[in-house]
Motif scaffolding. Sequence first.
Motif, short mmCIF file in Angstrom:
data_model
loop_
_atom_site.label_atom_id
_atom_site.label_comp_id
_atom_site.label_asym_id
_atom_site.label_seq_id
_atom_site.Cartn_x
_atom_site.Cartn_y
_atom_site.Cartn_z
N HIS A 74 -23.70 5.71 -38.16
CA HIS A 74 -22.95 5.06 -39.03
C HIS A 74 -21.76 4.34 -37.94
O HIS A 74 -21.17 4.60 -37.19
N THR A 75 -21.63 3.24 -38.26
CA THR A 75 -20.54 2.23 -37.77
C THR A 75 -19.29 2.10 -38.74
O THR A 75 -19.34 2.59 -39.75
N GLU A 76 -18.25 1.44 -38.09
CA GLU A 76 -17.18 1.10 -38.87
C GLU A 76 -17.52 0.35 -40.00
O GLU A 76 -16.82 0.49 -41.06
N GLU A 77 -18.31 -0.70 -39.88
CA GLU A 77 -18.87 -1.54 -41.09
C GLU A 77 -19.58 -0.90 -42.16
O GLU A 77 -19.73 -1.13 -43.06
N GLN A 78 -20.43 0.41 -41.62
CA GLN A 78 -21.09 1.02 -42.41
C GLN A 78 -20.72 2.45 -42.64
O GLN A 78 -21.39 3.33 -41.89
N PRO A 79 -19.50 2.93 -43.06
CA PRO A 79 -19.41 4.20 -43.05
C PRO A 79 -20.18 5.27 -43.80
O PRO A 79 -20.95 4.71 -44.63
N GLU A 80 -20.22 6.53 -43.19
CA GLU A 80 -21.16 7.61 -43.77
C GLU A 80 -20.90 7.56 -45.37
O GLU A 80 -19.52 7.54 -45.66
#
Length: 82
Positions: A74-80
Amino acid sequence: MTARPDYECDAEADLVGKRWLTRKEAGEYLGVHPRTLANWAADRHGPRYSKPSGKSCMYRLADLDAYLEMHMVHTEEQPEAA
């Protein structure tokens, strides 16, 4: 591990309808070489598999999906998801 594309190619679409996949098919589904799956199995990690004949490995599609989900980054653009 190579990430799977967001689209389904014809080969992958053919695999999705199956419940059990050969090592080659599982490698195609995951985007890794079948030898990589064999190495993971020898090192006792990677997706779960069965050896019904004592030799060839068979992979359940649900176990491959679970393995991919466990290794989701998970990246900052796509949080968990909560």
